[in-house]
Enzyme design. Structure first.
Site, PDB file in Angstrom:
ATOM      1  CE  LYS A  79      -2.494   3.287  -1.935  1.00  0.00           C
ATOM      2  NZ  LYS A  79      -2.773   4.073  -0.720  1.00  0.00           N
ATOM      3  CB  SER A 159      -6.508   3.011   0.270  1.00  0.00           C
ATOM      4  OG  SER A 159      -5.372   3.844   0.397  1.00  0.00           O
ATOM      5  CB  SER A 183      -4.401   4.853   3.220  1.00  0.00           C
ATOM      6  OG  SER A 183      -5.785   4.961   2.981  1.00  0.00           O
TER       7      SER A 183
END
Lengths: 493, 498
Positions: A79, A159, A183
């Protein structure tokens, strides 16, 4: 030969160790899959060389007869919230576009040390603020899933939407995520994969771009409970560079995995039966109870009375911390600087931050600034902290009656991109089941349960006692074995 | 009670003063990062990733900085809070990389304590006075902007960014510039005794925010102003004086004092507006979520307490009560760390050299340290090298004087030669003939000769003209070339003259 991209963490690690294939073959296969999948927009930058170099190191170590790491030969997606040495790290923002750290986050370093390699930096909601992956400066991530009979681009959740999309599309066997208020879990649920947020403090936050420091936790996203257990084992551990890091040994979660739940009690929180929850979600929750009962657990009702206050409290605490955490992006030392001719420092700040932050980030900075300002602090921030303490107490009391809690991960399945942007509150409601465990700092996981009538995946959430990742993983494994979730998105990219 | 008053057109005004002192904690590393802290390094040479607030960087408290602040709190007999917490003070400035300063607003490390300032008639402090201390908290320093490097741009030096400061907040207990000056000097002495701050105001290790208000006797506190970052005791006193006068002028001309932040101009000795309350920042303090509450264990506190040295008040008391020094000497000797350290070393060496107890030689050593030695060093100026004034050399001189082998004047002469050459005092006394004669026979012979040669004067003396005694002493000393032990001379003359 097997299509290597269909394999998960455990199979790759074991296959490489046994010599069924080389780490380099695995890395090449995934690099190719990543290159083909540009239309998902899951990656902000790809790093095929990083994956190959790590693979070659593993192959050489194996040839030399050395002991291989927990993640040896597994290429993963990272990420783009984790600082990676020499590789652009943006938090999906314009303000950090082109920023290349000269340091490596603790979690990513631990993964490299365990023998993993990096396929690239995964797209996300900007500064991890969002639940649909539509706030990235580098464009939406598109879910590999399609609604039956529709060609609409679907949200991979957020997210960690680049992570969920990549793992679901089999262009990465696993990926890192971060979870501040859902998330990891919500995007996992949206894309039919597993994801676990460990107890707050298990994974070091050092080198992760901060959103809300008291809530942020890194965790793995993969296609099986076993894979999550393995990868979490490589990510977790005390870090003296993070003052909130847990000074505890990391158990061997993989070794202790067991789906035998005899003697365990599973709590069903009655306050999670909320209006606006899809019937299919409620049905899958019932199914989940049956599966866990089948695994030997006793099902008990529990009460988490302050649940309905959790989301409002979260939307005070998280923006408050964010408004302060994001003050460092000021154009002075790194990242974007917008300095119009002849203006002073204050104007530079304003211009830089106006150009560098997206709307959702600005919204949260404004909310956070407001709730901390003189005259409002007690009414908002102090009050929210009290609610947070009550939410944590709810869980503590519930865990006197049960060992693990079962709940839906989200109130709905994934939705088409662009369909939820009218009112930010609608979007925020997506995390209503995820946020309480975040406020309480508890380990929580989403595992795929079923497919709804539209052909979209639904997830179930397990929440455990502090430090009891094992209990969460074991219950997750029991569900995984009974759900037999094998659905995967049709390749259209 | 301070009798300091400002004479206004409408009568006398009392001045109310509180000081917030920022003291840099003596530590090799910054408060939340491992970066070094030495003064005078090249710009941005002592900056870690944390100090520059790079993305994802986290603060970790430096145990030594906390320890020093706790020890300081103990030195002012303050309450130590075993549970404290760090807060963020949010504001934007180019010298503040994080966009917030990590400080302690709500739960400081150190609670209430106090500090004694001693009576000093000359300075206008008629009696001892206890000044209350509200709190001490620890916080990060900011960096520094340099505006003189480029015609249109400012440069940022982050060497100081993140350096640990103690903010020591007094109560509004001071009533005159002299009291404020005495408070600052005493605080500085305590910090230096404890070793928690080097107290170097020129290098910015210690600076004060000065809160001043004025009122008529018996009235409640007036509106105060805060003059920021004043960096010497003298400037603090000047700033108070000027600011109090200014406020009196404002009030007497019918105006009101505006609560504001002011700047001191050392060039003119005046203060001017920096920003008013309306422009004041809303700092949006909240607990720093990167840091857990700071919990101090009993062992840690015990170690802090055990490591405290003898502090100025206790030392001063001991000097008077045990060593028998005058209160004045005791105060002078304990005011500075260097002074008492030199004194105590010399005292120990002198006691050893004479074989006497410290209390027996303390007064001589104190007089030597405070007046004789500094006098010689000053008079000699560049001709002498103070490095030659070792404790053992001085103790050797003091021991010779104590045994009456040399006179006071000879002691000075020997010390002069020591300063110039670094030679051994005993060797100097021998080689240069700087020894007084204590050989009774030799002196007696001289006395006898003088008495014989001055029979008339002996008659007059015996008839009652006692003032002549000085003449006989002088004659004897002259005959002995000034080297006779004056006590022996007196004694012998008294005996022989009857």
């Amino acid at each position: 030969m097997t299509d290597l991209t269909s394999l998960g963490v455990k199979d790759i690690r074991d296959g490489v160790a046994k010599g069924d294939f080389t780490a380099r073959e695995v890395a090449e296969s995934f690099n190719a899959a990543v290159a083909e999948a540009a239309s998902l927009n899951a990656f902000i930058v790809t790093t095929p060389d990083h994956a190959l170099a790590a693979a070659d190191k593993v192959d050489a170590a194996r040839a030399a007869g050395e002991t291989l790491g927990k993640m040896a030969g597994v290429p993963i997606g990272m990420k783009d919230l984790f600082a990676t040495h020499g590789v652009q790290t943006t938090a999906a923002s314009h303000i950090l576009e082109g920023f290349t750290p000269r340091y490596e986050s603790t979690v990513s370093q631990k993964l490299w040390d365990a023998g993993a390699g990096m396929l690239g930096k995964l797209n996300l909601d900007q500064f991890a603020m969002g639940s649909s992956n539509e706030t990235s400066y580098f464009g939406n991530v598109t879910s590999p899933w399609k609604k039956a009979g529709s060609n609409a681009a679907m949200s991979p959740g957020g997210s960690s939407g680049g992570s969920s999309a990549a793992v679901a599309a089999r262009i990465a066997p696993a990926a890192t995520g971060t979870d501040t208020g859902g998330s990891i879990r919500q995007p996992a649920a949206f894309t039919g994969i597993c994801g676990i947020k460990p107890t707050y403090g298990r994974c070091s936050r050092w080198g992760i771009v901060a959103f809300a420091s008291s809530l942020d936790q890194a965790g793995p996203m993969a296609r099986s409970v076993e894979d999550c257990a393995i990868m979490l084992g490589a990510m977790a551990g005390f870090d003296p560079k993070d003052a909130t890091s847990l000074q505890m040994d990391v158990p061997d979660w993989e070794a202790a995995l067991s789906s035998d739940l005899r003697g365990k009690k599973v709590g069903i929180p009655r306050e999670y039966r909320m209006e606006g929850t899809d019937q299919a979600i409620l049905d899958s929750w019932e199914q989940g109870k049956a599966w866990l009962k089948d695994a030997g657990a006793e099902i008990v009702d529990v009460s988490l009375p302050h649940t309905k206050y959790a989301l409002p409290a979260y939307y005070i605490v998280a923006p408050a911390e964010a408004s302060s955490n994001l003050a460092r992006y000021d154009g002075v030392r790194y990242g974007l600087r917008d300095l119009p001719d002849g203006v002073g420092l204050q104007d530079m700040y304003a211009a830089t931050r106006a150009a560098g932050f997206g709307d959702e980030v600005k919204r949260r900075i404004l909310i956070g600034t407001y709730v901390l300002s003189a005259g409002f602090y007690d009414a908002y921030y102090t009050q929210a902290q009290k609610v947070r303490a009550l939410v944590a107490r709810d869980f503590a009391r519930a865990f006197e009656e049960c060992d693990v809690i079962l709940a839906p991960t989200t109130p709905t399945a994934s939705f088409p991109l662009g369909s939820m942007n009218e009112d930010p509150l609608t979007m925020y409601l997506n995390d209503v089941f995820a946020v309480p465990a975040s406020l309480a700092g508890l380990p929580a996981m989403s595992v795929p349960a079923t497919i709804n009538a539209d052909g979209l995946p639904l997830g179930l959430q397990l929440v455990g006692r502090p430090f009891d990742e094992q209990g969460v993983l074991n219950a997750g494994l029991a569900i995984q074995q009974r759900a037999g979730f094998t659905a995967k998105p049709e390749k259209w990219w | 009670m301070s009798n300091y008053r400002i004479q206004g057109a409408t009568g006398e005004w009392e001045v109310v003063i509180g000081l917030e002192v920022h003291a840099q904690v003596t530590s090799n590393a910054k408060l939340f990062s491992g970066a070094a802290t030495a003064f005078g390094a090249e710009p941005n040479a002592q900056v870690s990733l944390v100090d520059a607030a790079m993305p994802g960087m986290l603060p970790v408290p430096n145990r030594e900085c906390i320890r020093q602040a706790v020890r300081t709190g103990m030195a002012i007999e303050a309450q130590i809070n075993a549970w404290s917490r760090f807060d963020r003070k949010n504001y934007f400035y180019a010298d503040l990389p994080q966009g917030y300063q990590i400080s302690q607003l709500y739960h400081p490390l150190v609670g209430e304590g106090s500090l004694l300032i001693e009576a000093d008639e000359k300075a206008g402090i008629p009696e001892d006075k206890v000044i209350g201390i509200e709190r001490i908290h620890v916080e990060q320093d900011a960096g520094k902007l340099m505006h003189d490097q480029h015609p249109t741009m400012s440069y940022v030096d982050l060497n100081r960014s993140g350096v640990a400061l103690m903010e020591i907040v007094s109560k509004p207990d001071m009533r005159s510039p002299a009291e404020a000056g005495a408070y600052l000097r005493k605080l500085r002495a305590i910090l230096r005794y404890v070793g928690s701050c080097d107290g170097n105001m020129e290098e910015g290790s210690m600076r004060a925010d000065v809160n001043v208000s004025v009122r008529k006797a018996g009235e409640p506190f007036g509106t105060r102003t805060e003059t920021k970052n004043v960096n010497s005791v003298r400037f603090v006193m000047q700033a108070i004086e000027h600011e109090a006068m200014r406020q009196v002028d404002v009030l007497e001309s019918g105006g009101t004092v505006v609560q504001e932040t002011r700047l001191f101009d050392p060039g003119t000795g005046t203060t001017r507006t920096m920003r008013s309350k309306e422009d004041a920042h809303d700092y949006r303090y909240f607990p720093d979520p990167d840091l857990l509450p700071l919990v101090l264990e009993e062992d840690f506190l015990a170690e802090c307490r055990a490591s405290l040295p003898e502090l100025p008040d206790a030392k001063r008391k001991r000097y008077v009560e045990v060593l028998g020094l005058t209160p004045y000497n005791a105060r002078e000797l304990t005011a500075e760390v260097e002074t008492f350290a030199r004194f105590e070393t010399l005292l120990a060496e002198t006691a050893k050299a004479t074989g006497k107890g410290e209390a027996d030689v303390a007064t001589q050593v104190a007089n030597w340290s405070l007046s004789v030695a500094p006098g010689v060093i000053k008079a000699l100026g560049d001709e002498g090298d103070p490095a030659n004034a070792t404790a053992s050399a001085q103790a050797s001189i003091l021991a010779m004087a104590d045994k009456a082998e040399i006179s006071g004047g000879q002691a000075k002469e020997i010390f002069e030669i020591v300063l110039k050459t670094g030679r051994d005092p005993a060797e100097i006394a021998e080689a240069e003939g700087l020894k007084q004669v204590s050989d009774t026979g030799a002196i007696e012979a001289a006395v006898d000769a003088i008495i014989a040669a001055n029979a008339d004067k002996v008659e007059q003396y015996r008839a009652g003209k006692e003032a002549l005694f000085g003449f006989f002493v002088g004659q004897t000393m002259k005959a002995m070339q000034g080297k006779a032990n004056p006590q022996l001379v007196n004694q012998l003359l008294k005996g022989k003259l009857g």
